[in-house]
Design a protein around this motif. Structure first.
Motif, short mmCIF file in Angstrom:
data_model
loop_
_atom_site.label_atom_id
_atom_site.label_comp_id
_atom_site.label_asym_id
_atom_site.label_seq_id
_atom_site.Cartn_x
_atom_site.Cartn_y
_atom_site.Cartn_z
N UNK A 242 1.30 -1.41 -0.17
CA UNK A 242 -0.11 0.22 0.04
C UNK A 242 1.10 1.31 0.15
N UNK A 243 1.80 1.61 0.50
CA UNK A 243 2.91 2.40 0.89
C UNK A 243 3.43 2.36 -0.59
N UNK A 244 4.02 1.20 -0.86
CA UNK A 244 4.20 2.04 -2.57
C UNK A 244 4.00 2.02 -3.22
N UNK A 245 2.35 1.85 -3.30
CA UNK A 245 1.11 2.04 -4.45
C UNK A 245 1.04 3.65 -4.65
N UNK A 246 1.35 4.14 -3.22
CA UNK A 246 1.08 5.45 -2.36
C UNK A 246 2.18 6.28 -3.13
N UNK A 247 3.64 5.55 -2.55
CA UNK A 247 5.15 6.12 -3.30
C UNK A 247 4.81 6.98 -5.01
N UNK A 248 4.55 5.52 -5.66
CA UNK A 248 4.72 6.26 -6.71
C UNK A 248 3.45 6.69 -7.86
N UNK A 249 2.32 6.51 -6.77
CA UNK A 249 1.08 7.38 -7.34
C UNK A 249 1.67 9.14 -6.78
N UNK A 250 2.52 9.15 -6.25
CA UNK A 250 2.06 10.15 -5.83
C UNK A 250 4.44 10.92 -6.89
N UNK A 251 4.30 10.22 -6.88
CA UNK A 251 5.69 10.48 -8.17
C UNK A 251 5.52 10.95 -9.31
N UNK A 252 4.14 9.70 -10.19
CA UNK A 252 4.18 10.29 -11.32
C UNK A 252 3.22 11.56 -11.63
N UNK B 87 -3.35 4.66 -8.22
CA UNK B 87 -2.21 4.48 -8.94
C UNK B 87 -2.59 3.91 -10.96
N UNK B 88 -3.88 2.93 -10.49
CA UNK B 88 -4.38 2.75 -12.14
C UNK B 88 -4.59 3.89 -13.15
N UNK B 89 -5.68 4.65 -12.25
CA UNK B 89 -5.86 5.65 -12.80
C UNK B 89 -5.44 6.75 -12.99
N UNK B 90 -4.42 7.13 -12.34
CA UNK B 90 -3.58 8.12 -12.65
C UNK B 90 -2.09 7.70 -13.79
N UNK B 91 -1.79 7.01 -13.70
CA UNK B 91 -0.79 5.81 -14.60
C UNK B 91 -1.82 6.06 -16.22
N UNK B 92 -2.91 5.61 -16.33
CA UNK B 92 -3.58 5.58 -17.44
C UNK B 92 -4.13 7.06 -17.99
N UNK B 93 -3.74 7.80 -17.10
CA UNK B 93 -3.56 9.08 -18.47
C UNK B 93 -2.58 9.31 -18.97
N UNK B 94 -1.68 8.80 -18.75
CA UNK B 94 -0.63 8.56 -20.04
C UNK B 94 -0.87 8.43 -21.24
N UNK B 95 -1.71 7.53 -21.50
CA UNK B 95 -1.73 6.73 -22.15
C UNK B 95 -3.56 8.12 -23.05
N UNK B 96 -3.33 8.88 -22.92
CA UNK B 96 -3.92 10.23 -23.25
C UNK B 96 -2.71 10.94 -24.50
N UNK C 159 -0.13 17.94 -10.37
CA UNK C 159 -0.60 18.19 -9.03
C UNK C 159 0.39 18.10 -7.34
N UNK C 160 1.54 17.49 -8.32
CA UNK C 160 2.29 17.62 -6.57
C UNK C 160 3.18 18.47 -6.08
N UNK C 161 3.44 19.24 -6.48
CA UNK C 161 4.52 20.88 -5.87
C UNK C 161 5.69 20.06 -4.46
N UNK C 162 6.96 19.28 -5.17
CA UNK C 162 8.01 19.00 -4.53
C UNK C 162 9.00 20.24 -4.59
N UNK C 163 9.26 21.11 -3.07
CA UNK C 163 10.44 21.47 -3.26
C UNK C 163 11.20 20.81 -2.73
#
Length: 147
Positions: A34-44, A100-109, A50-54
């Motif tokens: 579950x942590x890995x899914x959160x981690x990869x989603x926040x990175x993508x 994670x699935x929803x956001x990764x699929x956005x790249x296919x656009x 949608x994620x402003x990293x300082x």
């Protein structure tokens, strides 16, 4: 190299994500599934703006110097990561996986899915750079969990 923007290749990653279960165990590292899914989603979602990293100046410089080497090789196990991508709590697995699935699929656009061209750590990013970063990062963590 496979492409996050190609529908067939994108679906290949999604199919692998779908194989994850709450019982999936890491082959290496400290993260739970579950942590890995959160981690990869926040990175993508950085790519979508949608994620402003300082990132401080020293790390921005380091990222720019390491970019080509990192983007053109497999990610190393147990590499350091930004604090914004570290998740240590317990999370709803199904919700994290679906996000994670929803956001990764956005790249296919296509390329229009990418909203930023200047990554806070890696610097100037082409679509090919985004493809390498996102594919290699997600693939790395899916291999971490044996899928």
């Amino acid at each position: 190299m496979k492409s996050i923007f190609d529908t067939t290749n994108n679906q290949e990653i999604i199919f692998r994500i779908q194989k994850l279960t709450p019982e999936s165990q890491a082959v290496w590292g400290k993260m739970s599934v579950d942590q890995m899914c959160k981690h990869t989603n926040e990175a993508l979602i950085v790519a979508f703006g949608e994620n402003k990293v300082k990132v401080n100046f020293v790390f921005r410089l380091l990222g720019r110097l390491m970019k080509n080497k990192v983007f053109n090789s497999e990610f190393k196990r147990n590499s350091p990561t930004a604090k914004e991508f570290i998740f240590t709590d317990k999370y709803d697995f199904e919700a994290s996986k679906n996000e994670l699935i929803t956001n990764f699929s956005r790249f296919a656009e296509g390329h229009q899915s990418i909203k930023i061209t200047d990554h806070p750590f890696w610097g100037k990013m082409t679509y090919d750079d985004w493809n390498k970063l996102m594919w290699n990062h997600v693939d790395h963590h899916l291999r971490q969990f044996g899928v």
